[in-house]
Design a protein around this motif. Sequence first.
Motif, short mmCIF file in Angstrom:
data_model
loop_
_atom_site.label_atom_id
_atom_site.label_comp_id
_atom_site.label_asym_id
_atom_site.label_seq_id
_atom_site.Cartn_x
_atom_site.Cartn_y
_atom_site.Cartn_z
N GLN A 1 0.83 -1.20 0.00
CA GLN A 1 0.00 0.00 0.00
C GLN A 1 0.87 1.25 0.00
N TYR B 1 -11.39 10.15 -3.93
CA TYR B 1 -11.60 9.93 -2.50
C TYR B 1 -10.30 9.85 -1.72
N PHE B 2 -9.20 9.51 -2.39
CA PHE B 2 -7.95 9.26 -1.69
C PHE B 2 -7.01 10.47 -1.74
N ALA C 1 -7.38 10.02 2.18
CA ALA C 1 -8.07 8.89 2.78
C ALA C 1 -7.20 7.64 2.72
N ILE C 2 -7.44 6.74 3.68
CA ILE C 2 -6.75 5.45 3.74
C ILE C 2 -7.83 4.38 3.57
N GLU C 3 -7.66 3.53 2.56
CA GLU C 3 -8.67 2.53 2.28
C GLU C 3 -8.63 1.41 3.32
N TRP D 1 -15.19 0.83 2.91
CA TRP D 1 -14.86 1.77 3.98
C TRP D 1 -13.47 2.38 3.79
N ARG D 2 -13.30 3.60 4.31
CA ARG D 2 -12.02 4.27 4.29
C ARG D 2 -11.92 5.21 5.49
N TYR E 1 -19.50 10.46 4.12
CA TYR E 1 -18.40 10.55 5.09
C TYR E 1 -18.88 11.30 6.33
#
Length: 635
Positions: free
Chosen positions: A57, A538-539, A569-571, A576-577, A608
């Motif tokens: 990751q 989203y990230f 963001a962290i998946e 979900w994240r 969110y």
Amino acid sequence: MTRSAATLLPFFLLYISSARAQNCSLDSRVGAEAPYIKESHLIPQLERHKLDVFYTQGEVENVRRTVDKCNQQKAAELSKVLEMRRDKITKANTLLRYADVAKIREQIAVLEQSKAEAGKNLEKSLDGNAPYGLFVVLIKNVNDPQKPKLQAAAQAALAPEAVKDLIGTHIERVTKVSSMSEVEDLVKSYTNGEMMPDGGALIDRLAIANRYYLFMAKVNVKPLKRSPTAQNTSTMPSTLVLNLEIDGNYEAKLQSEGVIREHLDEIKALANIHLENVKNNNSRVLELLRAEIQKTESEIRKYNENIAQRKKDEAASSSEIRRICTELGSSFNPQSPEASAAEAQRKLKLEIANLERQRIEINDREIFPLHQILRGSTDDDLYKDIAQKIVEGTRNLEQQAGTSFEVDEYTEVRNGLVEQDLQSTKVKYIRKIRRIWAYPIAGNNNDYQVVLFGQFASEKGGIIPNQDRIPKEIPKENGNKINNNKGSGVERRPVVREGPGFGERLGDFIESFEGFDLSYQINSNFQSADFGLRSGDYFGKIGFSLGGYWANEEEDRAGILLRLAAETAIEIDEEWRIVLSMDTFTGLGKGSFLGIAPKIGVGYYYLYLTFGPEITTISSSRFSAQVGFSANFNE
């Protein structure tokens, strides 16, 4: 530094930066270029690397940061190219607007000719409207009784006096108008004239006993700029010339010179008959000439004003052409500014076309992430399954980012001739996938996911018909003729404004964002709701929003809310994240404020929820909560 070197410097710097950006590429263990993005080409790569094909990751996050950096650099370079392109188009339009110096000079020549014609028409009126006079000539001490000689002597003595009296008085009366500054010199140049008899002599008497000759006649004097034929007066006897219109005491003067009563009564009777006609005729001529002078005065004033304006236009056009030629490093010939403009226009046309190509090339360097996470299982043929997921993801990426886009290209076209009008034409470009990079990430439960990135190549798809973008002819007043009642009568070529209209600019601006946010926030100070646009996914995203705020019950506070937000963001899994964000915001209205709010929370698909401290200028740190909905435009 020479002018040409200075002109080429921006292109050189742009080339260096573009070359550096072209080296900004991704490095992955699995990738392919079109037309080899297929399982048969991907599976050997996967088999060669075996389990080393998988990334962590953290490694993929580093790739995302590299992609963001590359795309930011691409956006900066594209902005420079577009700015240079706008500048070149502005210069080209300016040249087209001012490159009519030869036509301006032709118009000045026409105005000068029209001004001269107006003066000639006034001269014709002055020549054709002669003043009249009633004169008596007395020759005393006559020794030679031959009447033909005496009549000739009387006429010779009368001519210069008639010219002096009639022309002087006539011009003095004519020039008593309110304004004649433009024609005053012309009118006052008529200082001489030519006497013409109006009929025969009214009195032709020789008084032998009293030794005098008496001559009376009605004459007119044609105004002339040249001197009349000189008369030989050296052998003429003593004479007296009287103008009965302006000399009211003529009877006493003649009587004192020895003229008998019989002759005086005859002169008086004829004066009563003819003098009134002379005065009426002169009044009529005077009114006609004054009207003609005022008309010519007005015409010449307008011609002079238009000539002055046209000369200013000529100077301004030459100055603008010189300025642009200097900036382009192109030579300028003050004797032929239009030729200099044509050469500068040719250079600009090549530079604009080159910038159009650079624009497309820079666009094609953008790296697009697939917003969908590709997931699979290791239960089956792992390498074949991963290859299938990559091919499937490539198709999805093409659907996501392979949309067509439009570009304004500029050509100089009018009636089949170049260098007439700069015309904007919408050209459609179609994106097709050029290459992909795949980053498989191994899971802990016989599963994996693939993160995919791709680059596209743009192909011209044809011209988009749009009649509204074709420049329309501007109606001309009276053709190309000078019209002194409607300004200078200058014909200007229509020039198409650069770029799209407001609605298209707004659309382009919105399309530069990839998604939108809706959010609601509450804390102990106020509540707020806003809508915003963002770039990213989203990230990792950044954006701004506009909304409103209102106070809780114990506060009197309400107004407009502006927010600038950055988020990553962290998946956790497919659904979900973990969300991390930093907001900067301001309230404008009752109880205005500034504030910042770092937050942490969770995201579930498009929704969110975040929490964190909030520091504003109206209070110390307070706890706040925010709930929102976030989506991409293409989802």
